[in-house]
Each structure stands twice: as structure tokens, then as C-alpha cells.
Design a protein around this motif. Structure first.
Motif, short mmCIF file in Angstrom:
data_model
loop_
_atom_site.label_atom_id
_atom_site.label_comp_id
_atom_site.label_asym_id
_atom_site.label_seq_id
_atom_site.Cartn_x
_atom_site.Cartn_y
_atom_site.Cartn_z
N ALA A 34 4.52 -10.09 -2.07
CA ALA A 34 4.24 -10.89 -0.87
C ALA A 34 2.98 -11.72 -1.06
CB ALA A 34 4.10 -9.98 0.36
N GLU A 40 6.15 -0.17 -0.82
CA GLU A 40 5.09 -0.92 -0.16
C GLU A 40 4.10 -1.57 -1.13
OE1 GLU A 40 2.82 1.34 2.65
OE2 GLU A 40 1.97 -0.46 3.59
N SER A 49 5.74 -4.40 -2.93
CA SER A 49 5.98 -5.49 -1.97
C SER A 49 4.69 -6.24 -1.69
CB SER A 49 6.54 -4.94 -0.66
OG SER A 49 7.86 -4.51 -0.81
N LEU A 50 3.60 -5.50 -1.63
CA LEU A 50 2.31 -6.14 -1.37
C LEU A 50 1.98 -7.16 -2.47
CD1 LEU A 50 -0.37 -6.35 0.20
CD2 LEU A 50 -1.22 -4.43 -1.16
#
Lengths: 221, 237
Positions: free
Chosen positions: A29, A22, A25-26
Motif C-alpha cells: 500500500a 497486514e 499489505s502495508l
């Protein structure tokens, strides 16, 4: 925004396949929100995934699967959970500094954050994410150095405002740095504007200076 | 390995099955015939399949998805379901998911396709790619119970693409055809690495461990595969 430093292909692929945790990915993204070039790359990777899927030997679904799906479609949708009040942005009509998905993760745009003092004019805001890595927003005062540190794992840094430079180059808004165990670096925030960046670390940083090392547990970095 | 098999096509027992897969390139067609010869399958069959696989297939899937988006067209949705559901099931089963759970994930993915169809933009990705990303997210959500942060195209801080020219817009469908061709000729060792990445969402380090090869080798295989595929796609840009 001219982005010159992008995430590696490996990182983009791990994001495209869904393998990335996560916190990482943050960071990816948020870079993608700012970088059409990398979005294009990720779409191409996703197309490869779709192409591989198309080459799999198909498996028949249950006879009544389509009927079941239609029933689900026709079922009244559960009332959506009341949407949380949108986090405040800078001011009506102006562009927020922090793009989504980051803004939701930190609970608003830069001006509204509860920064935690790190000393020497620097601040941080820890961002809760699942998994072992740590994500934080850092604010380094204009013209100031970040204490020289190495890494026990990978560190991702995404610049959101201002800029920093170290021996590997100059990083402005939207630029993405991947530093690994081998890099011992001393980033300096560029003059004029505080440098705000998203930093994701796999393991606590190793600071070179003993005095920083002693307070490190207190600072949580 | 089963994934080396030539392409899938609609089973003959399903006359109503959606659009068969598109293999628009003559190159692809001849490749297929060649393979069929090797397997001593009559050439008529190969030719027939090649002929019945219309060149509009990728476009047809896009059109069906747009029909669902715009008109909530159930016949089009049936076409999408017949095409994608058995592929999605195969994809989800590759994670080692039991058949019942896989069925559930497939159904939920298709329900999501119906509800989110309005967000599909054929200028950004083909229908197949779009459905794949929904299935991937469903897998992360459903099987791994994790969050996958994504950019928000409607966010004022989002930096949009440069306005694509007409050439870019029409090239998406051709791109899909090129992509399939490129994947077909990719060396098996590169395909194997990509399959682990996409089907089992293994990160680079996990792939290295699973195959018992150095991380650097995994990286270079992926880089080579990706470079090759991109150069195929790039020719039409």
C-alpha cells in the motif's frame, strides 16, 4: 520520483484479492501511494475480480433486504470515535517523507520517530502489525553497508528516502525489492543521504557474520 | 462447473430489476448465441436477451452510483441494490459463509456503498469494480477481522496519476466490456485459479496446495490469464 523496481505481479494480485497479511499489505500500500503504475495494475486486477463476480450465478437476497438497508441508512450514524490527533508531519506546508498508510502506522513522519539504535549508525523502528511477519522502518547511514544477510523467507524492502544498492541493482525512493531465500546480499546505502526504508520480513534474517548473529536476538531483527 | 455458464441477466420475475449486464461487443453477442444453440435454447431468446441488454449498462450503473453520490437518489440506489445485492451474496457465499451472515455482509456492503458513494470516481474504476472493492474490504474486515492498509488519495505525500487524457476517461466503460469478453474466453484452468484468488482470497501458495499443483504452475497460469486480459483491455488504451 522515478520508480524502476516494482512489486511482482503475484504480490500485487495477493494485495488486490485481499490475501496478503497486514505487514505485507502495508509495504504494498505504501508503494502504491508512490506509484501510479502499480495502482493502475491493481485497479485492473480488481476489475477482473469484479468481472468474475459478475459471472457468478446470482443468489436472491431476503425479500425485506432493501427495506432493511434503507432503515440502516436512515438510522442516525453513531458519533464517530474522536479522531486521534493527526501525527505531526515535518512542518506545515512541506510534504511528509513517509506517505500514508505508513505514517499512521509509525505514528508520525521521520523526524518525530523514536528510533531504536541498531549499532554501526543504523536505527530501526518496529511497526506493530498482526500476523507472523515483522515490519520495521530502517535507517542506514549514508554510504554504509547493511550487514550481509540471507533470508529464511521473503523480505520486502521499500525505499522511502536515500537509496541503496546491492548486486541486484540500485534502489531509490519508491523502489521495491523482493528478496527470497536464494538471495544472499549486502546492500549499501548510497552516499549523501541516510537510506530510510520499510522492511518486511517473513522470518528473522540470517546474518552471515557470526558476531552479528550473536547479537541478533537482542536487536530483534 | 457453474461459473462456466453464460452470463447472468435480470430474472424475468423482476421487472423492476436494475440494469441487466452489458455485453456491448458484437463478438460477445455471437458467442452467447452460439452457446444457446448448443443448449438448444431457441435463438429468439438469445437474440431478445442480447437486444434487451443495452450497451449503456455499465454506464448506467456508473450513472446510478453518481446519482446516489450527488443527489442521494433512492431510486438509483434501488437500481444498484437490485443489480449488485444478488451478486454480492453469491460472492460472499463463495467463502463458505452461511446464508444469514452473507445476508448481513451484503446489507452492510450496500449501506457502505450509500455512504461512500461520494468517493466513487468513474475515471478511476467502473461502478462494478468499485463495489467489488468495498465488498472485498468488508469481507476482510467482517469475516477475517484483519486490517488492510490502503493508500490515502488526499495525503500530501501521495503521488497522483498523470492527468488522464480524454481518451482514458471515456475508455473505462469500454474497458469493462472488453474485460468481460476476455474472461469469457479464458481457459478454464486459468479461470479456476483466478476464482480461488478472488473468491476465497487464497494466496498463490494456498491455491497451489488446494489444486495440488506446483506453485510455479499457479504463478504461470495467473500470469497468462492476466496478460491476456490486459492485452484485451490494452487495445483501447
Amino acid at each position: 520520483m522515478t520508480i524502476t523496481h516494482h512489486p511482482s505481479e503475484e504480490l500485487l494480485l495477493d494485495y488486490a484479492t485481499g490475501a496478503l497479511g497486514e505487514a505485507w499489505s502495508l509495504a504494498v500500500a505504501t508503494h502504491l501511494a508512490l506509484c501510479p503504475v502499480c495502482r493502475q495494475t491493481v485497479t485492473e486486477m480488481e476489475a477482473i475480480g469484479a468481472g468474475l463476480m459478475a459471472r457468478l450465478e446470482t443468489e436472491p437476497v431476503a425479500d425485506d433486504a432493501f427495506t432493511d438497508v434503507l432503515e440502516r441508512i436512515d438510522a442516525p450514524l453513531a458519533p464517530p470515535a474522536p479522531a486521534p490527533a493527526p501525527p505531526p508531519v515535518r512542518a506545515a506546508g512541506t510534504k511528509p517523507l513517509l506517505p500514508q498508510p505508513l505514517r499512521d502506522y509509525v505514528g508520525g513522519d521521520v523526524a518525530h520517530l523514536n528510533w531504536q539504535r541498531l549499532g554501526l549508525g543504523a536505527y530501526q523502528k518496529l511497526i506493530p502489525t498482526a500476523g507472523g511477519s515483522t515490519a520495521r522502518l530502517l535507517r542506514i547511514p549514508a554510504g554504509q553497508p547493511v550487514p550481509e544477510h540471507g533470508h529464511r523467507g521473503l523480505e520486502l524492502t521499500l525505499v522511502l528516502d536515500g537509496a541503496f544498492s546491492d548486486q541486484t541493482g540500485y534502489y531509490g525512493a519508491g523502489d521495491f525489492q523482493e528478496a527470497d531465500d536464494n538471495l544472499q546480499h549486502q546492500p549499501h546505502a548510497a552516499p549523501d543521504t541516510d537510506c530510510i526504508c520499510l522492511a518486511v520480513t517473513e522470518a528473522p534474517l540470517k546474518f552471515k557474520d557470526l558476531s552479528v548473529r550473536l547479537v541478533q536476538p537482542l536487536l530483534g531483527i | 462447473m457453474e461459473t462456466c455458464l453464460p452470463i447472468q441477466h435480470a430474472a424475468p420475475s423482476e421487472p423492476t430489476a436494475g440494469t441487466p449486464f452489458a455485453w456491448p461487443l458484437p463478438f460477445q453477442k455471437s458467442k452467447r448465441v452460439e452457446r444457446q444453440r448448443v443448449n438448444s435454447v431457441p435463438n429468439e431468446t438469445a437474440d431478445q436477451v442480447a437486444m434487451t441488454a443495452p450497451e449503456t449498462s455499465v454506464e448506467a450503473l456508473n450513472a446510478m452510483l453518481l446519482a446516489v453520490a450527488v443527489g442521494q437518489d433512492r431510486a438509483a440506489f434501488r437500481g444498484l441494490f437490485d443489480h449488485f445485492a444478488p451478486r454480492l451474496k453469491a460472492f460472499v457465499r463463495r467463502q463458505g459463509t452461511d446464508p444469514q451472515m452473507a445476508e448481513e455482509v451484503v446489507q452492510e456492503t450496500m449501506v457502505k456503498v450509500w455512504h461512500k458513494a461520494g468517493q466513487f470516481d468513474p475515471a478511476k474504476a467502473s461502478a462494478a469494480t468499485w463495489v467489488f472493492t468495498i465488498a472485498r474490504n468488508m469481507r476482510i474486515d467482517h469475516l477475517r477481522k484483519a486490517n488492510r492498509p490502503e493508500p490515502d488519495y488526499n495525503d500530501p505525500a501521495f503521488v497522483p496519476d498523470a492527468e488522464p487524457g480524454a481518451v482514458d476517461r471515456i475508455s473505462r466503460d469500454q474497458e469493462a466490456g472488453r474485460l468481460h469478453a476476455a474472461l469469457t474466453v479464458l481457459p478454464e484452468e486459468q479461470q479456476a485459479v483466478l476464482r480461488l484468488a478472488f473468491f476465497e482470497d487464497k494466496a498463490h501458495a494456498e491455491i497451489a496446495e488446494e489444486l495440488g499443483i506446483p506453485l510455479g504452475t499457479v504463478k504461470s497460469r495467473i500470469r497468462l490469464a492476466f496478460k491476456r486480459v490486459r492485452s484485451e483491455i490494452g487495445e483501447i488504451r
